[in-house]
Design a protein around this motif. Structure first.
Motif, PDB file in Angstrom:
ATOM      1  N   GLN A  73     -12.956  -8.107 -12.503  1.00 24.72           N
ATOM      2  CA  GLN A  73     -13.462  -6.775 -12.210  1.00 24.72           C
ATOM      3  C   GLN A  73     -14.960  -6.685 -12.491  1.00 24.72           C
ATOM      4  OE1 GLN A  73     -11.284  -3.538 -13.955  1.00 24.72           O
ATOM      5  NE2 GLN A  73      -9.308  -4.425 -13.427  1.00 24.72           N
ATOM      6  N   ASP A  74     -15.688  -6.167 -11.502  1.00 26.35           N
ATOM      7  CA  ASP A  74     -17.120  -5.934 -11.615  1.00 26.35           C
ATOM      8  C   ASP A  74     -17.901  -7.206 -11.983  1.00 26.35           C
ATOM      9  OD1 ASP A  74     -19.189  -4.112 -11.211  1.00 26.35           O
ATOM     10  OD2 ASP A  74     -19.352  -3.677 -13.347  1.00 26.35           O
ATOM     11  N   PHE A 112      -9.084  -6.309  -3.843  1.00 26.93           N
ATOM     12  CA  PHE A 112     -10.494  -6.380  -3.485  1.00 26.93           C
ATOM     13  C   PHE A 112     -11.086  -4.968  -3.392  1.00 26.93           C
ATOM     14  CE2 PHE A 112      -8.823 -10.381  -1.809  1.00 26.93           C
ATOM     15  CZ  PHE A 112      -9.812 -11.290  -2.129  1.00 26.93           C
ATOM     16  N   SER A 113     -10.526  -4.001  -4.072  1.00 22.86           N
ATOM     17  CA  SER A 113     -11.000  -2.619  -3.980  1.00 22.86           C
ATOM     18  C   SER A 113     -12.450  -2.514  -4.431  1.00 22.86           C
ATOM     19  CB  SER A 113     -10.125  -1.695  -4.828  1.00 22.86           C
ATOM     20  OG  SER A 113      -8.795  -1.735  -4.361  1.00 22.86           O
ATOM     21  N   ALA A 130      -3.072  -8.747   0.335  1.00 23.62           N
ATOM     22  CA  ALA A 130      -4.183  -8.226  -0.474  1.00 23.62           C
ATOM     23  C   ALA A 130      -4.360  -6.726  -0.273  1.00 23.62           C
ATOM     24  CB  ALA A 130      -5.472  -8.938  -0.105  1.00 23.62           C
ATOM     25  N   VAL A 131      -4.873  -6.073  -1.286  1.00 25.78           N
ATOM     26  CA  VAL A 131      -5.264  -4.670  -1.205  1.00 25.78           C
ATOM     27  C   VAL A 131      -6.773  -4.653  -1.046  1.00 25.78           C
ATOM     28  CG1 VAL A 131      -5.363  -2.467  -2.408  1.00 25.78           C
ATOM     29  CG2 VAL A 131      -3.340  -3.926  -2.638  1.00 25.78           C
ATOM     30  N   ILE A 132      -7.226  -4.176   0.119  1.00 24.99           N
ATOM     31  CA  ILE A 132      -8.660  -4.160   0.417  1.00 24.99           C
ATOM     32  C   ILE A 132      -9.026  -2.726   0.765  1.00 24.99           C
ATOM     33  CG2 ILE A 132     -10.496  -5.080   1.878  1.00 24.99           C
ATOM     34  CD1 ILE A 132      -8.605  -7.466   2.447  1.00 24.99           C
ATOM     35  N   ALA A 159     -21.354  -1.874   6.118  1.00 24.47           N
ATOM     36  CA  ALA A 159     -20.260  -0.994   6.534  1.00 24.47           C
ATOM     37  C   ALA A 159     -19.092  -1.288   5.620  1.00 24.47           C
ATOM     38  CB  ALA A 159     -19.864  -1.255   7.981  1.00 24.47           C
ATOM     39  N   PRO A 160     -18.455  -0.264   5.080  1.00 24.47           N
ATOM     40  CA  PRO A 160     -17.320  -0.524   4.197  1.00 24.47           C
ATOM     41  C   PRO A 160     -16.110  -0.998   4.990  1.00 24.47           C
ATOM     42  CG  PRO A 160     -17.656   1.824   4.483  1.00 24.47           C
ATOM     43  CD  PRO A 160     -18.778   1.137   5.201  1.00 24.47           C
ATOM     44  N   ILE A 161     -15.311  -1.817   4.362  1.00 17.44           N
ATOM     45  CA  ILE A 161     -14.051  -2.247   4.956  1.00 17.44           C
ATOM     46  C   ILE A 161     -12.966  -1.406   4.317  1.00 17.44           C
ATOM     47  CG2 ILE A 161     -12.420  -4.157   5.171  1.00 17.44           C
ATOM     48  CD1 ILE A 161     -14.954  -4.604   6.760  1.00 17.44           C
ATOM     49  N   SER A 162     -12.147  -0.771   5.127  1.00 19.57           N
ATOM     50  CA  SER A 162     -11.184   0.169   4.566  1.00 19.57           C
ATOM     51  C   SER A 162      -9.891  -0.486   4.154  1.00 19.57           C
ATOM     52  CB  SER A 162     -10.889   1.283   5.567  1.00 19.57           C
ATOM     53  OG  SER A 162     -10.293   0.756   6.725  1.00 19.57           O
TER      54      SER A 162
END
Length: 191
Positions: A73-74, A112-113, A130-132, A159-162
């Protein structure tokens, strides 16, 4: 060099270990929280359950390491090499994986949030579970190779990936009409 060392449960919190080398070491449940360990090799190490939260691992190599349930994380994972993995439950929430090499990986239930995935390579990767969410990539994704039968991404502008979504070929998203094979896609978040 700490080749073959057993350091289960040890703490390297806030440590500085530039260009360190761990080969075939048992580092299970070790804390590297807030550590600065750039350009470090963790080849074939057991890092199951280890914590790398807020650590700097830029340029490090984790090829063939055991990473189940490890947390990043981070963390700064720029240009990280994470090849030939079969790992479950990795947490890359808010991590920077820009320029990373995640070729030939299978990451079951990875998170991958909020991750930064600029120019990250997922060639021959399987991240289908995966959770993206709210991942930051660079613009329209261009294909590299396949991601479990689908396109992987090499972003080119912010651009963010949702999320990842599965499409059947009848999908209303633009890629379905462009002749791309149907399966999982990483789709730009619509704003």
């Amino acid at each position: 060099m700490l080749d073959g060392a057993t350091l289960t449960g040890a703490s390297f919190e806030h440590a500085t270990l530039s260009n360190a080398r761990f080969i075939d070491a048992n580092l299970q449940e070790v804390s590297f929280r807030n550590a600065s360990i750039p350009d470090t090799t963790f080849g074939m190490c057991n890092l199951k359950g280890s914590v790398f939260d807020e650590a700097n691992l830029s340029g490090s190599d984790l090829t063939e390491a055991i990473l189940d349930e490890a947390s990043f994380q981070d963390a700064n994972l720029e240009s990280i090499v994470l090849q030939s993995q079969n790992a479950k439950g990795l947490d890359f929430t808010d991590a920077n994986l820009s320029g990373g090499n995640l070729r030939d990986v299978r990451l079951d239930a990875a998170r991958f949030s909020g991750a930064r995935l600029v120019e990250t390579r997922f060639d021959r990767a399987d991240i289908s579970d995966a959770v993206i969410t709210d991942a930051k990539a660079s613009g329209a994704a261009s294909s590299t190779r396949t991601l479990n039968g689908s396109r992987s991404i090499r972003p080119s502008s912010s651009a963010p990936i949702s999320r990842a979504h599965r499409c059947t070929g009848r999908c209303s998203n633009r890629h379905a009409s462009e002749g791309e094979p149907s399966s999982m896609r990483l789709t730009p978040k619509r704003t």
